[in-house]
Write an enzyme that holds these catalytic residues in place. Structure first.
Site, PDB file in Angstrom:
ATOM      1  N   GLY A  92       0.860  -1.177   0.000  1.00  0.00           N
ATOM      2  CA  GLY A  92       0.000   0.000   0.000  1.00  0.00           C
ATOM      3  C   GLY A  92       0.891   1.219   0.000  1.00  0.00           C
ATOM      4  O   GLY A  92       1.789   1.326  -0.830  1.00  0.00           O
ATOM      5  N   GLU A  93       0.699   2.070   0.967  1.00  0.00           N
ATOM      6  CA  GLU A  93       1.525   3.279   1.071  1.00  0.00           C
ATOM      7  C   GLU A  93       2.115   3.304   2.479  1.00  0.00           C
ATOM      8  O   GLU A  93       1.387   3.442   3.464  1.00  0.00           O
ATOM      9  CB  GLU A  93       0.646   4.512   0.787  1.00  0.00           C
ATOM     10  CG  GLU A  93       1.417   5.637   0.118  1.00  0.00           C
ATOM     11  CD  GLU A  93       2.377   6.301   1.078  1.00  0.00           C
ATOM     12  OE1 GLU A  93       3.537   6.544   0.707  1.00  0.00           O
ATOM     13  OE2 GLU A  93       1.973   6.563   2.218  1.00  0.00           O
ATOM     14  N   CYS A 115       6.070  -5.367   0.323  1.00  0.00           N
ATOM     15  CA  CYS A 115       6.222  -4.047  -0.277  1.00  0.00           C
ATOM     16  C   CYS A 115       6.125  -2.942   0.790  1.00  0.00           C
ATOM     17  O   CYS A 115       7.042  -2.802   1.585  1.00  0.00           O
ATOM     18  CB  CYS A 115       5.225  -3.877  -1.421  1.00  0.00           C
ATOM     19  SG  CYS A 115       5.747  -2.624  -2.593  1.00  0.00           S
ATOM     20  N   ARG A 122      12.971   3.291  -0.672  1.00  0.00           N
ATOM     21  CA  ARG A 122      11.608   3.304  -1.214  1.00  0.00           C
ATOM     22  C   ARG A 122      11.634   3.670  -2.696  1.00  0.00           C
ATOM     23  O   ARG A 122      12.528   4.378  -3.145  1.00  0.00           O
ATOM     24  CB  ARG A 122      10.732   4.325  -0.479  1.00  0.00           C
ATOM     25  CG  ARG A 122      10.489   3.982   0.964  1.00  0.00           C
ATOM     26  CD  ARG A 122       9.665   5.067   1.640  1.00  0.00           C
ATOM     27  NE  ARG A 122       8.348   5.201   1.030  1.00  0.00           N
ATOM     28  CZ  ARG A 122       7.589   6.302   1.133  1.00  0.00           C
ATOM     29  NH1 ARG A 122       8.028   7.344   1.794  1.00  0.00           N
ATOM     30  NH2 ARG A 122       6.410   6.329   0.560  1.00  0.00           N
ATOM     31  N   ILE A 170       5.472  -3.220  -7.675  1.00  0.00           N
ATOM     32  CA  ILE A 170       4.663  -2.014  -7.913  1.00  0.00           C
ATOM     33  C   ILE A 170       5.236  -0.877  -7.072  1.00  0.00           C
ATOM     34  O   ILE A 170       5.149  -0.899  -5.843  1.00  0.00           O
ATOM     35  CB  ILE A 170       3.183  -2.247  -7.537  1.00  0.00           C
ATOM     36  CG1 ILE A 170       2.620  -3.445  -8.305  1.00  0.00           C
ATOM     37  CG2 ILE A 170       2.354  -0.994  -7.804  1.00  0.00           C
ATOM     38  CD1 ILE A 170       1.273  -3.926  -7.793  1.00  0.00           C
ATOM     39  N   HIS A 205       4.850  -8.773  -4.554  1.00  0.00           N
ATOM     40  CA  HIS A 205       3.487  -9.065  -4.072  1.00  0.00           C
ATOM     41  C   HIS A 205       3.013 -10.488  -4.447  1.00  0.00           C
ATOM     42  O   HIS A 205       2.264 -10.636  -5.413  1.00  0.00           O
ATOM     43  CB  HIS A 205       2.503  -8.087  -4.717  1.00  0.00           C
ATOM     44  CG  HIS A 205       2.636  -6.673  -4.284  1.00  0.00           C
ATOM     45  ND1 HIS A 205       1.945  -6.147  -3.215  1.00  0.00           N
ATOM     46  CD2 HIS A 205       3.376  -5.664  -4.782  1.00  0.00           C
ATOM     47  CE1 HIS A 205       2.246  -4.868  -3.081  1.00  0.00           C
ATOM     48  NE2 HIS A 205       3.105  -4.550  -4.016  1.00  0.00           N
ATOM     49  N   GLU A 229       0.682 -12.020  -3.263  1.00  0.00           N
ATOM     50  CA  GLU A 229      -0.790 -12.080  -3.160  1.00  0.00           C
ATOM     51  C   GLU A 229      -1.480 -11.678  -4.464  1.00  0.00           C
ATOM     52  O   GLU A 229      -2.693 -11.824  -4.588  1.00  0.00           O
ATOM     53  CB  GLU A 229      -1.279 -11.198  -1.996  1.00  0.00           C
ATOM     54  CG  GLU A 229      -1.248  -9.691  -2.222  1.00  0.00           C
ATOM     55  CD  GLU A 229       0.151  -9.071  -2.093  1.00  0.00           C
ATOM     56  OE1 GLU A 229       1.136  -9.820  -1.996  1.00  0.00           O
ATOM     57  OE2 GLU A 229       0.230  -7.835  -2.105  1.00  0.00           O
TER      58      GLU A 229
END
Ligand code: GLN
Length: 204
Positions: free
Chosen positions: A48-49, A80, A111, A140, A177, A179
């Protein structure tokens, strides 16, 4: 054997992790407050963030309870943004002004390590505990591991040698990721590290 895995559900792609857990027959629980950690055998921190997730961890008073979970030896896996939040440090020029970290995993993270051309990409990686076939890895706006502490094991590297999956005992971090693919092996492996937990006596 019933095994309850918590998935931090403050922001990011927690629903995808819960979906994979369902597919492999493991019970998952959304974690939004300290009481949700009661009885979990392990915890996943999704992508996410990372700045948002870190700030929400503080706001929902989850920082110390998650550290207590780690201290109790429960496996924690960050994907991530989750890897960033688990880390000890973020490279200064990529760290947000207020970016709370759990500081559990002895790594320094860069990052958004791939330029805009490669903000998102996929490649096949050899991931240590999974072996063959190679794992399809989805990146991503991904971080990379820039410094690996002495007790941290690298589980996967990009072809140029950059570490993108690490393990320090029960703490796991992946820059990609699992998932988001149909390959269920990483989740199965993570869940195999998590044994059914007696409820945590205290989060102090
Ligand atoms: N770029 C995001 C961050 O630094 C991480 C991206 C992700 O989780 N897919 O927080």
């Amino acid at each position: 054997m019933s095994r309850l895995i918590g998935v931090l559900a403050l922001q990011g792609d927690f629903a995808e992790h819960l979906h994979v857990l369902r597919r492999i027959g493991v019970e998952g629980r959304e974690v939004r407050r300290p009481a949700d950690l009661e009885g979990v055998a392990g915890l996943i921190i999704p992508g996410g963030e990372s700045t948002t997730i870190g700030r929400l961890l503080e706001r929902f008073e989850l920082v110390e309870p998650i550290r207590a979970l780690a201290q109790a030896g429960r496996p924690i896996w960050g994907t991530c943004a989750g890897l960033i939040v688990l880390a000890r440090e973020v490279v200064a020029e990529t760290r947000a002004r207020h970016q709370p970290l759990l500081g559990l995993l002895d790594v320094v993270i860069r990052r958004n390590a791939f330029g805009s051309q490669r903000e998102s990409f996929e490649c096949d990686l050899l991931v240590e505990p999974l072996g063959l076939p190679l794992l399809r890895a989805v990146f991503i706006r991904a971080p990379v591991v820039e410094v690996v502490g002495p007790t941290v094991e690298v589980l996967a590297r990009l072809p140029d040698g950059t570490p993108v999956a690490v393990r320090q005992g029960p703490l796991i971090g992946t820059a990609f990721h699992p998932e988001l693919t149909d390959d269920l092996r990483f989740h199965r492996w993570f869940c195999s590290l998590a044994t059914p937990a007696a409820s945590l006596q205290s989060t102090a």
